[in-house]
Design a protein around this motif. Structure first.
Motif, PDB file in Angstrom:
ATOM      1  N   TRP A 182      40.117  57.715  -3.183  1.00 10.76           N
ATOM      2  CA  TRP A 182      39.777  56.841  -4.310  1.00 10.76           C
ATOM      3  C   TRP A 182      39.000  55.658  -3.749  1.00 10.76           C
ATOM      4  CZ3 TRP A 182      43.849  53.687  -7.585  1.00 10.76           C
ATOM      5  CH2 TRP A 182      43.169  52.949  -8.572  1.00 10.76           C
ATOM      6  N   LEU A 239      40.744  64.892 -12.988  1.00  6.36           N
ATOM      7  CA  LEU A 239      41.151  64.412 -11.668  1.00  6.36           C
ATOM      8  C   LEU A 239      41.884  65.493 -10.875  1.00  6.36           C
ATOM      9  CD1 LEU A 239      42.371  60.745 -12.322  1.00  6.36           C
ATOM     10  CD2 LEU A 239      40.086  61.570 -11.777  1.00  6.36           C
ATOM     11  N   THR A 270      46.636  59.711  -1.613  1.00  4.10           N
ATOM     12  CA  THR A 270      45.219  59.408  -1.771  1.00  4.10           C
ATOM     13  C   THR A 270      44.783  58.297  -0.825  1.00  4.10           C
ATOM     14  OG1 THR A 270      45.298  60.076  -4.106  1.00  4.10           O
ATOM     15  CG2 THR A 270      43.451  58.688  -3.440  1.00  4.10           C
ATOM     16  N   PRO A 315      43.143  63.350  -6.364  1.00  2.00           N
ATOM     17  CA  PRO A 315      41.982  63.229  -5.474  1.00  2.00           C
ATOM     18  C   PRO A 315      42.402  62.804  -4.070  1.00  2.00           C
ATOM     19  CG  PRO A 315      41.529  62.182  -7.590  1.00  2.00           C
ATOM     20  CD  PRO A 315      42.972  62.555  -7.600  1.00  2.00           C
ATOM     21  N   ALA A 349      39.430  67.278  -8.705  1.00  3.31           N
ATOM     22  CA  ALA A 349      38.461  66.448  -7.972  1.00  3.31           C
ATOM     23  C   ALA A 349      38.903  66.173  -6.547  1.00  3.31           C
ATOM     24  CB  ALA A 349      38.255  65.134  -8.706  1.00  3.31           C
ATOM     25  N   GLU A 350      37.916  66.139  -5.662  1.00  8.22           N
ATOM     26  CA  GLU A 350      38.137  65.755  -4.276  1.00  8.22           C
ATOM     27  C   GLU A 350      38.061  64.235  -4.119  1.00  8.22           C
ATOM     28  OE1 GLU A 350      38.221  66.391   0.053  1.00  8.22           O
ATOM     29  OE2 GLU A 350      38.619  67.746  -1.617  1.00  8.22           O
ATOM     30  N   LEU A 408      37.279  60.321  -6.159  1.00 11.32           N
ATOM     31  CA  LEU A 408      37.131  59.460  -7.324  1.00 11.32           C
ATOM     32  C   LEU A 408      36.441  58.174  -6.884  1.00 11.32           C
ATOM     33  CD1 LEU A 408      37.692  58.449 -10.231  1.00 11.32           C
ATOM     34  CD2 LEU A 408      39.953  57.694  -9.409  1.00 11.32           C
TER      35      LEU A 408
END
Length: 300
Positions: free
Chosen positions: A106, A55, A154, A103, A58-59, A61
């Motif tokens: 989400w 995670l 997020t 991220p 990561a951009e 999720l």
């Protein structure tokens, strides 16, 4: 290269998204209980583990985790349906908050089944009526778990997804089989609304939500105008060039559902779901017409 983590991504919808976003140049990693490919990472959907490290890079999720509702609603299955959704959502929320660089987005699954059975009333995100039965309560609990976790860095989106029509999975596969065997008539009285979306538009809608950075909250993923069951089945028969289809009265559906281990709700509930927020934001569909969609998807 932007990275997308798809939790529970080894099923039909996960593969639709993986194929789509791969073509768009994203790097895809899939969290799954049964790693089989180079980009699969083991997780059990309820506990922290090495997967949490992914995670950080990561951009995006996307959580699709959850036991299929295509089963009998006995106590064992009800518990599995509930726990698989709530546990995975809770542990992902915790994992995000353990990240130094979480991220940016989400996106969590929910379902258009959150709305009541409706023949005439259009169920939008703002004015849709949410009811009180097993399926609707699962959806409510799922969304409550998602929103109860504060993830300050997020952006969060819930997908109230309708029936996704696809070439290699989902509801269209058994409907095609029934039709080929001459059993592709209406189910029940055939008046129940069917809210659906083509698999390409499903992926495109998610891309649209990712790129429009001001969008957050609940979104219905469905075509602007639902069809109904008798029209759906007639159209499938037409595309497959099947001249007839035996219809299924409710008593026969009840019997058949017990025989194959599923519930009649999946075909008899009227889902009259309208994607008002997507439309208001400017999203356009490639396949808004059921005949065009089925002609694309049913290619011999």
């Amino acid at each position: 290269m932007k990275t997308i983590i798809i939790a529970g991504g080894s099923g039909f919808l996960g593969q639709v998204l993986e194929n789509y976003f791969n073509r768009k140049g994203y790097k895809i990693k899939v969290l799954t209980r049964n790693p089989r490919k180079y980009n699969n990472i083991f997780w059990n959907g309820k506990d922290l583990g090495n997967w949490t490290n992914e995670l950080e890079e990561a951009e995006i999720l996307i959580n699709l985790t959850g036991k299929s509702v295509d089963c009998r609603y006995n106590e064992k299955n009800k518990k599995l349906i509930y726990n698989s959704r709530i546990n995975s959502t809770n542990i992902l929320g915790l994992a995000i908050n353990l990240c130094e660089n979480p991220p940016n987005i989400w996106i969590n699954s929910s379902t258009a089944t959150i709305y009541k059975h409706a023949l005439k009333k259009e169920m939008t995100e703002e004015k849709g009526e949410i009811g009180d039965d097993f399926s609707m309560n699962i959806a409510k609990s799922w969304e409550e778990a998602f929103y109860s976790i504060t993830n300050s860095k997020t952006r969060k989106i819930v997908l109230r997804t309708s029936i996704v029509m696809g070439k290699n999975g989902g509801a269209l596969i058994p409907l095609k089989s029934l039709t080929k065997f001459g059993l592709g008539g209406k189910q029940g009285n055939g008046n129940q609304k069917v809210s659906w979306i083509h698999e390409l538009d499903f992926a495109r809608a998610i891309e649209f939500l990712i790129k429009n950075k001001k969008l957050q909250g609940n979104f219905n993923l469905s075509v602007p105008k639902p069809t109904d069951n008798k029209t759906l089945m007639k159209t499938i028969r037409g595309v497959l060039k099947m001249p007839f289809g035996v219809s299924h009265p409710k008593w026969l559906l009840d019997f058949g559902a017990k025989l194959i281990g599923t519930e009649t709700e999946l075909v008899l509930k009227s889902r009259n779901v309208i994607p008002k927020r997507l439309l208001d934001a400017g999203f356009t569909y490639k396949y808004a017409n059921i005949k065009n969609a089925l002609q694309d998807l049913i290619k011999n």
